[in-house]
Structures are given as structure tokens and as C-alpha cells.
Motif scaffolding. Structure first.
Motif, PDB file in Angstrom:
ATOM      1  N   CYS A 205       0.822  -1.211   0.000  1.00  0.00           N
ATOM      2  CA  CYS A 205       0.000   0.000   0.000  1.00  0.00           C
ATOM      3  C   CYS A 205       0.858   1.265   0.000  1.00  0.00           C
ATOM      4  CB  CYS A 205      -0.935  -0.004   1.204  1.00  0.00           C
ATOM      5  SG  CYS A 205      -2.283  -1.201   1.086  1.00  0.00           S
ATOM      6  N   ARG A 206       1.912   1.285   0.780  1.00  0.00           N
ATOM      7  CA  ARG A 206       2.774   2.464   0.845  1.00  0.00           C
ATOM      8  C   ARG A 206       3.455   2.715  -0.496  1.00  0.00           C
ATOM      9  NH1 ARG A 206       6.866   3.007   5.442  1.00  0.00           N
ATOM     10  NH2 ARG A 206       6.562   5.213   4.967  1.00  0.00           N
ATOM     11  N   THR A 207       3.892   1.649  -1.151  1.00  0.00           N
ATOM     12  CA  THR A 207       4.508   1.795  -2.467  1.00  0.00           C
ATOM     13  C   THR A 207       3.509   2.342  -3.470  1.00  0.00           C
ATOM     14  OG1 THR A 207       6.041  -0.024  -2.044  1.00  0.00           O
ATOM     15  CG2 THR A 207       5.666   0.563  -4.341  1.00  0.00           C
TER      16      THR A 207
ATOM     17  N   ARG B 222      -8.022 -14.975  -3.746  1.00  0.00           N
ATOM     18  CA  ARG B 222      -9.145 -14.985  -2.801  1.00  0.00           C
ATOM     19  C   ARG B 222      -8.657 -14.756  -1.373  1.00  0.00           C
ATOM     20  NH1 ARG B 222     -13.451 -19.760  -3.110  1.00  0.00           N
ATOM     21  NH2 ARG B 222     -13.810 -18.637  -5.076  1.00  0.00           N
ATOM     22  N   THR B 223      -7.581 -15.426  -0.988  1.00  0.00           N
ATOM     23  CA  THR B 223      -7.044 -15.261   0.371  1.00  0.00           C
ATOM     24  C   THR B 223      -6.524 -13.847   0.575  1.00  0.00           C
ATOM     25  OG1 THR B 223      -6.447 -17.588   0.542  1.00  0.00           O
ATOM     26  CG2 THR B 223      -5.305 -16.072   2.009  1.00  0.00           C
ATOM     27  N   PHE B 224      -5.821 -13.331  -0.442  1.00  0.00           N
ATOM     28  CA  PHE B 224      -5.288 -11.976  -0.325  1.00  0.00           C
ATOM     29  C   PHE B 224      -6.414 -10.970  -0.111  1.00  0.00           C
ATOM     30  CE2 PHE B 224      -4.091  -7.851  -1.951  1.00  0.00           C
ATOM     31  CZ  PHE B 224      -2.840  -7.639  -1.385  1.00  0.00           C
ATOM     32  N   ASP B 225      -7.463 -11.060  -0.925  1.00  0.00           N
ATOM     33  CA  ASP B 225      -8.542 -10.077  -0.810  1.00  0.00           C
ATOM     34  C   ASP B 225      -9.253 -10.190   0.529  1.00  0.00           C
ATOM     35  OD1 ASP B 225      -9.948  -7.944  -2.282  1.00  0.00           O
ATOM     36  OD2 ASP B 225     -11.702  -9.225  -2.026  1.00  0.00           O
ATOM     37  N   ARG B 226      -9.444 -11.423   1.007  1.00  0.00           N
ATOM     38  CA  ARG B 226     -10.098 -11.599   2.308  1.00  0.00           C
ATOM     39  C   ARG B 226      -9.264 -10.985   3.418  1.00  0.00           C
ATOM     40  NH1 ARG B 226      -9.032 -15.468   5.746  1.00  0.00           N
ATOM     41  NH2 ARG B 226      -8.147 -16.837   4.147  1.00  0.00           N
ATOM     42  N   GLN B 227      -7.954 -11.208   3.410  1.00  0.00           N
ATOM     43  CA  GLN B 227      -7.087 -10.667   4.453  1.00  0.00           C
ATOM     44  C   GLN B 227      -6.946  -9.150   4.325  1.00  0.00           C
ATOM     45  OE1 GLN B 227      -3.485 -12.976   4.012  1.00  0.00           O
ATOM     46  NE2 GLN B 227      -4.303 -14.684   5.231  1.00  0.00           N
ATOM     47  N   PHE B 228      -6.941  -8.656   3.097  1.00  0.00           N
ATOM     48  CA  PHE B 228      -6.857  -7.206   2.887  1.00  0.00           C
ATOM     49  C   PHE B 228      -8.109  -6.517   3.425  1.00  0.00           C
ATOM     50  CE2 PHE B 228      -6.976  -3.204   0.654  1.00  0.00           C
ATOM     51  CZ  PHE B 228      -5.638  -2.826   0.553  1.00  0.00           C
ATOM     52  N   ARG B 229      -9.267  -7.088   3.139  1.00  0.00           N
ATOM     53  CA  ARG B 229     -10.517  -6.512   3.651  1.00  0.00           C
ATOM     54  C   ARG B 229     -10.531  -6.501   5.176  1.00  0.00           C
ATOM     55  NH1 ARG B 229     -15.121  -6.025   0.465  1.00  0.00           N
ATOM     56  NH2 ARG B 229     -14.907  -6.718  -1.700  1.00  0.00           N
TER      57      ARG B 229
ATOM     58  N   SER C 247     -12.047  -3.631  -0.326  1.00  0.00           N
ATOM     59  CA  SER C 247     -11.309  -4.497  -1.235  1.00  0.00           C
ATOM     60  C   SER C 247     -10.035  -3.793  -1.694  1.00  0.00           C
ATOM     61  CB  SER C 247     -12.163  -4.849  -2.450  1.00  0.00           C
ATOM     62  OG  SER C 247     -12.338  -3.711  -3.287  1.00  0.00           O
ATOM     63  N   SER C 248      -9.079  -4.584  -2.169  1.00  0.00           N
ATOM     64  CA  SER C 248      -7.830  -3.975  -2.629  1.00  0.00           C
ATOM     65  C   SER C 248      -8.061  -3.133  -3.882  1.00  0.00           C
ATOM     66  CB  SER C 248      -6.773  -5.051  -2.892  1.00  0.00           C
ATOM     67  OG  SER C 248      -7.256  -6.039  -3.783  1.00  0.00           O
ATOM     68  N   ALA C 249      -9.001  -3.531  -4.748  1.00  0.00           N
ATOM     69  CA  ALA C 249      -9.293  -2.743  -5.948  1.00  0.00           C
ATOM     70  C   ALA C 249      -9.889  -1.384  -5.578  1.00  0.00           C
ATOM     71  CB  ALA C 249     -10.240  -3.515  -6.863  1.00  0.00           C
ATOM     72  N   ALA C 250     -10.845  -1.382  -4.648  1.00  0.00           N
ATOM     73  CA  ALA C 250     -11.443  -0.114  -4.204  1.00  0.00           C
ATOM     74  C   ALA C 250     -10.406   0.750  -3.500  1.00  0.00           C
ATOM     75  CB  ALA C 250     -12.630  -0.395  -3.285  1.00  0.00           C
ATOM     76  N   TRP C 251      -9.522   0.114  -2.727  1.00  0.00           N
ATOM     77  CA  TRP C 251      -8.469   0.868  -2.035  1.00  0.00           C
ATOM     78  C   TRP C 251      -7.567   1.566  -3.039  1.00  0.00           C
ATOM     79  CZ3 TRP C 251      -3.357   1.655  -1.738  1.00  0.00           C
ATOM     80  CH2 TRP C 251      -2.838   2.231  -0.574  1.00  0.00           C
TER      81      TRP C 251
END
Length: 251
Positions: free
Chosen positions: A160-162, A185-192, A198-202
Motif C-alpha cells: 500500500c505504501r509503495t 481470494r485469500t489476499f482479498d479476504r485478508q486485505f478486507r 477491497s484492494s481494488a477499491a483501495w
């Protein structure tokens, strides 16, 4: 007071200490804390304030409220600040998390005036009256949605910082998931779980925040193209929907 160190004057028995400071482009204030609450106002330039739980972009003529004791780092992009350092007891309503706020013309002029005070200004005279009026006006600030949450855990935080430093439309959920050695799927769940979105919305919101740093030095057409929008109109619509005002208000 201009270009003074807070530590050198923090002992003065006043509720409000105004300090103005000039910073060169790209200057970074390393992670630090203040005993007092801080109003960090940008009279020029754009700032990015980062804490453990978020990043706040502060355009010209806006300010960020920083709670006492909260560790923060600030990136200054050719900024002149008019800060107020406020005794916590004088502002018990101060937020417990950083918050970007709009500054109206009256408060802007009060901040300009306060930053001419001597460190030992007369609290019972005109200067003290100005400080008291500032405290009154601070109760009526309008918050602005100029922040994103930051994950506390790695590798999410570094990703996120990058991205905040250099948003890239080519970055996808799959690319981030691969970098984190997780399934999409795991990444998005943990990111939320860490950010509430979601990572896309972020990333979409982070691109709009990045535009605030570009608008003072580029046209809307240039900014929209650089950030990957289909047209200046599409960028303007997305910007206005999120921030409640068109890009021209921030250029």
C-alpha cells in the motif's frame, strides 16, 4: 513564530502555540509524536501524513488534526505550514484519529495572524483573544474524505505504501496476491479484514488521493491520463463523487 522548534518553546504557559515552518520539496519529517494536539495547516504545497492506521493527503488551504501522542510521519511537497500546538485540556473534543478538514476564510486569517505571535504572547490581551477565537472556530471544522486506511501487517502495508507513492493502473489484485505469496481470494479476504475495503477499491481511492499532489502542477487532462482514466470527464466525475468538489477546487 516562524521556523522554531516546538521543544524549545513547549514550556511556555499558553494553551495555543502557533509555529509556521517552511519545508523544501520532498522533505520528510521522520516518525515522531507531540505532547500537545496539533493542527497542521498547509498555506502552500501538499502534505501526506502517515500513522500506524492510515495515510492522509492534505492539499493547500486544508489542515489535518493530529491527536496528542499519536506517532506520525509527514512528507512535505514544497510546503509552508501554519501549525497550532494545543494543550489537550484546552480541546477535549479533539479527534482520537487524524482527520483532514476544510479551513474557511475566517479561520485561515486567524491562523495567519497567530503565526506572527511571539512565544510569550499576552494571553490576556489581543493575542490571547485571537487564540481563544481560534479554539472556538476549530469546533466547527468540516471533515474531508482525504485518507485511506493502512494495513498494520506485512506485506500488505508495504504494498500500500509503495502504491501511494506512485499509483500504477497496471497493478491488479493478482499482482498483489502473487507478491504476497497468497491466492487472490485469500489476499482479498485478508486485505478486507485489515482495511475494511477491497484492494481494488483501495487502489481506486489511492489514485484519487495522488491526484491532489498532481493538480497544482498539472492540468486535469494531464492528471487524468497519468492516472489511467478514460477521459478528463471520467476523472472529474470520479473525483467529484468522492471528494464532493471538482478538481478545479484543488488546483
Amino acid at each position: 513564530m516562524h521556523n522554531l522548534r516546538l521543544d524549545d518553546i513547549d514550556h511556555f504557559p499558553v494553551d495555543v502555540l502557533p509555529i509556521g515552518t517552511d519545508y523544501p520539496p520532498g522533505h520528510v519529517l521522520p516518525r515522531h509524536t507531540h505532547r500537545r494536539a496539533q493542527l497542521l495547516y498547509g498555506a502552500s504545497g501538499v502534505m501526506q501524513v502517515e500513522t500506524d492506521d492510515g495515510a492522509w493527503t492534505v492539499p493547500t488551504d486544508r489542515a489535518v488534526l493530529i491527536p496528542p501522542g499519536v506517532a506520525h510521519e509527514v512528507l512535505m511537497d514544497d510546503v509552508t505550514t501554519w501549525s497550532l500546538y494545543i494543550e489537550p485540556d484546552a480541546a477535549p473534543w479533539w479527534p482520537t484519529r487524524c482527520m483532514v478538514v476544510d479551513i474557511d476564510p475566517l479561520l485561515r486569517e486567524l491562523l495567519r495572524t497567530a503565526n506572527t505571535f511571539a512565544p510569550d504572547y499576552d494571553v490576556s490581551g489581543r493575542d490571547g483573544a485571537v487564540a481563544n477565537l481560534i479554539l472556538h472556530e476549530l469546533r466547527h471544522l468540516t471533515p474531508m474524505a482525504l485518507s485511506v486506511s493502512l494495513p498494520r501487517e506485512e506485506p500488505f502495508r508495504s504494498l500500500c505504501r509503495t502504491y501511494l507513492a506512485a499509483p500504477d493502473l497496471a497493478v491488479t489484485n493478482e499482482i498483489w496476491a502473487k507478491a504476497a505469496n497468497r491466492s487472490s481470494r485469500t489476499f482479498d479476504r485478508q486485505f478486507r479484514a485489515q482495511t475494511g475495503t477491497s484492494s481494488a477499491a483501495w487502489r481506486s481511492h489511492a489514485r484519487l488521493l495522488a491526484s491532489l499532489r498532481l493538480l497544482p502542477i498539472s492540468t486535469v487532462t494531464e492528471v487524468s491520463a497519468r492516472l489511467g482514466y478514460a477521459s478528463p470527464a471520467a476523472f472529474t466525475a470520479a473525483f467529484t463523487r468522492v471528494f464532493g468538489a471538482p478538481p478545479s477546487r484543488f488546483s
